[in-house]
Design an enzyme around this catalytic site. Structure first.
Site, PDB file in Angstrom:
ATOM      1  NE  ARG A 141      -2.652   0.781   3.458  1.00  0.00           N
ATOM      2  CZ  ARG A 141      -1.903   1.414   4.371  1.00  0.00           C
ATOM      3  NH1 ARG A 141      -1.430   2.623   4.135  1.00  0.00           N
ATOM      4  NH2 ARG A 141      -1.635   0.847   5.529  1.00  0.00           N
TER       5      ARG A 141
ATOM      6  CE1 TYR B 201     -13.155   7.919 -19.121  1.00  0.00           C
ATOM      7  CE2 TYR B 201     -13.015   8.469 -16.792  1.00  0.00           C
ATOM      8  CZ  TYR B 201     -13.217   7.544 -17.802  1.00  0.00           C
ATOM      9  OH  TYR B 201     -13.477   6.243 -17.481  1.00  0.00           O
TER      10      TYR B 201
ATOM     11  CG  ASP C 208      -6.586  12.305 -18.369  1.00  0.00           C
ATOM     12  OD1 ASP C 208      -5.848  11.591 -19.075  1.00  0.00           O
ATOM     13  OD2 ASP C 208      -7.634  11.881 -17.841  1.00  0.00           O
TER      14      ASP C 208
ATOM     15  CE  LYS D 203      -9.483   3.702 -20.200  1.00  0.00           C
ATOM     16  NZ  LYS D 203      -9.835   5.093 -19.973  1.00  0.00           N
TER      17      LYS D 203
HETATM   18  C1  LIG Z   1     -10.323   5.756 -18.844  1.00  0.00           C
HETATM   19  C2  LIG Z   1      -9.943   7.146 -18.573  1.00  0.00           C
HETATM   20  C3  LIG Z   1      -9.819   7.612 -17.252  1.00  0.00           C
HETATM   21  C4  LIG Z   1     -10.122   6.735 -16.048  1.00  0.00           C
HETATM   22  O1  LIG Z   1      -9.245   5.686 -15.977  1.00  0.00           O
HETATM   23  P1  LIG Z   1      -9.567   4.298 -15.188  1.00  0.00           P
HETATM   24  O2  LIG Z   1      -8.308   3.540 -15.333  1.00  0.00           O
HETATM   25  O3  LIG Z   1     -10.750   3.684 -15.867  1.00  0.00           O
HETATM   26  O4  LIG Z   1      -9.878   4.671 -13.785  1.00  0.00           O
HETATM   27  C5  LIG Z   1      -9.425   8.919 -17.062  1.00  0.00           C
HETATM   28  N1  LIG Z   1      -9.178   9.742 -18.099  1.00  0.00           N
HETATM   29  C6  LIG Z   1      -9.301   9.339 -19.382  1.00  0.00           C
HETATM   30  C7  LIG Z   1      -9.014  10.311 -20.478  1.00  0.00           C
HETATM   31  C8  LIG Z   1      -9.686   8.036 -19.660  1.00  0.00           C
HETATM   32  O5  LIG Z   1      -9.812   7.643 -20.932  1.00  0.00           O
END
Ligand SMILES: *Cc1c(COP(=O)(O)O)cnc(C)c1O
Length: 384
Positions: free
Chosen positions: A51, A105, A177, A202
């Site tokens: 953790r 998002y 992001d 992703k």
């Molecule tokens: C999928 C996504 C998130 C969230 O990510 P998780 O791994 O599903 O928590 C945040 N920002 C963008 C642009 C995303 O495509």
């Protein structure tokens, strides 16, 4: 390895790898141990425990992720949302205010709308294309600006240079992001952003088999956020660390192929008589084509398009495809297709969606690494 001047392709393979290798193991082993024998640590945050985000699998990933975005430090998290929420709740306190891009998002949008106001943190949305409208939204409590590299699902690219300049002028932190671009196409700290966040679920992992997140940027900020992450508990399990680590090694091969495939497919759709509009920043018809060309090394694997006809026509098109799978999420090796009005943007009203330019017949595509002509042949038979 002293790898500062090495190419990103080399860093993906070599940065963060243990030296000497663990018992000669060419591939970084999984350290599936929750706790580790004391080595005289005196600070709580240094005690080795999963953790506390400091097992050998975490450390290797932190070094690799920092290296590939040319940043000082990095931290992995249990999901992309854990990266986003932990970052924002670490940097903002009751009474603070921030600016956020208006087309975020869905999960981030909901987090801000539902979880910030009741904790006394306020924000204003900004249009990423209109820098002249930002300054009068800044007040003496404003602490940071939050944006995304490419908007979902229209693939707009905000004036990112103006964001950094505005933040520096007003002494604000900048958080971006960078999930959609991936470090192959854009490295935010090189432009001056303080922190770059990713959903590692992703492109970074790229195989649609784990959920993970990453926070990359300035060392002092990463340390502050790590201490909060240690308390909030959103750490990444070593086995998921191993999979993310393995996925990262092929990031540039995958994303280069996805860039190439997406450009070919976008050109195909743009010239097809049954397609009304294609949103892909690699097309000259995209409003942010010039900006994207100058800031990014590639245009990415995401696009959206509008079919002529009604919702039934769009759904019929999707159901007739044999290669793309109809599913939300993105960034994996397989092509995924979805209609944002019923998935990623279903939480909004039809009017809200229309005002953002998200029509009912808009289809979003996450392009995989298949041979592009096979994908085009499949789109062709479905469209006819
Ligand atoms: C999928 C996504 C998130 C969230 O990510 P998780 O791994 O599903 O928590 C945040 N920002 C963008 C642009 C995303 O495509």
């Amino acid at each position: 390895m002293n790898d500062k001047n090495k190419h990103i392709d080399t860093k993906l393979i070599h940065s963060g790898e243990p030296s000497p290798k663990v018992l000669g193991s060419v591939s970084m082993p999984i350290f599936q141990s929750s706790t580790f024998e004391s080595a005289g640590e005196v600070d709580y945050h240094d005690v080795r425990y999963i953790r506390l985000n400091n097992t050998p699998n975490h450390i290797a990933l932190h070094e690799k992720l920092a290296a590939i975005e040319n940043a000082e430090d990095a931290l992995v998290t249990g999901s992309g949302m854990a990266a986003i929420s932990t970052t924002l709740f670490s940097l903002l306190s009751q009474g603070d205010h921030f600016l956020a891009q208006d087309c975020l998002y869905g999960g981030t949008h909901t987090l801000m709308n539902q979880d910030f106001p009741k904790r006394g943190i306020s924000f204003d949305f900004i249009d990423g294309n209109k820098p002249e409208t930002w300054e009068n939204k800044i007040n003496k409590h404003t602490r940071l600006i939050y944006v995304e590299t490419m908007s979902n699902p229209l693939l707009q690219v905000a004036d990112l240079k103006a964001i950094v300049d505005c933040a520096q002028k007003h002494n604000l932190l900048t958080v971006i992001d960078n999930t959609f671009a991936s470090p192959i196409n854009f490295r935010p700290t090189e432009l001056g952003f303080d922190l770059s966040l990713h959903s590692g679920s992703k492109y970074l992992n790229g195989h649609t088999d784990i959920v993970s997140g990453a926070i990359i940027g300035k060392k002092d900020l990463i340390e502050t956020i790590k201490h909060h992450l240690d308390h909030f508990g959103g750490s990444l399990d070593p086995h998921a660390c191993f999979l993310l680590h393995r996925g990262l090694k092929t990031l540039s091969l995958r994303v280069e192929r996805q860039n190439e495939n997406a450009l070919n497919i976008a050109n195909y759709f743009e010239s097809h008589s049954k397609i009304k509009q294609v949103n892909y920043p690699g097309l000259e018809s995209h409003p942010n084509y010039n900006r994207t060309s100058s800031l990014f090394d590639g245009f990415g694997g995401m696009m959206s398009f509008v079919l002529k006809g009604n919702v039934e026509d769009a759904d019929r098109f999707i159901s007739r495809l044999s290669l793309p799978t109809e599913a939300p999420s993105l960034g994996g090796i397989e092509t995924l297709i979805t209609r944002p009005a019923i998935t990623s943007h279903a939480g909004m009203s039809k009017d809200e969606r229309e005002s953002l330019g998200i029509s009912e017949t808009l289809v979003r595509l996450s392009v995989g690494i298949e041979f592009y002509q096979d994908l085009i042949d499949d789109f062709d038979q479905a469209l006819s």
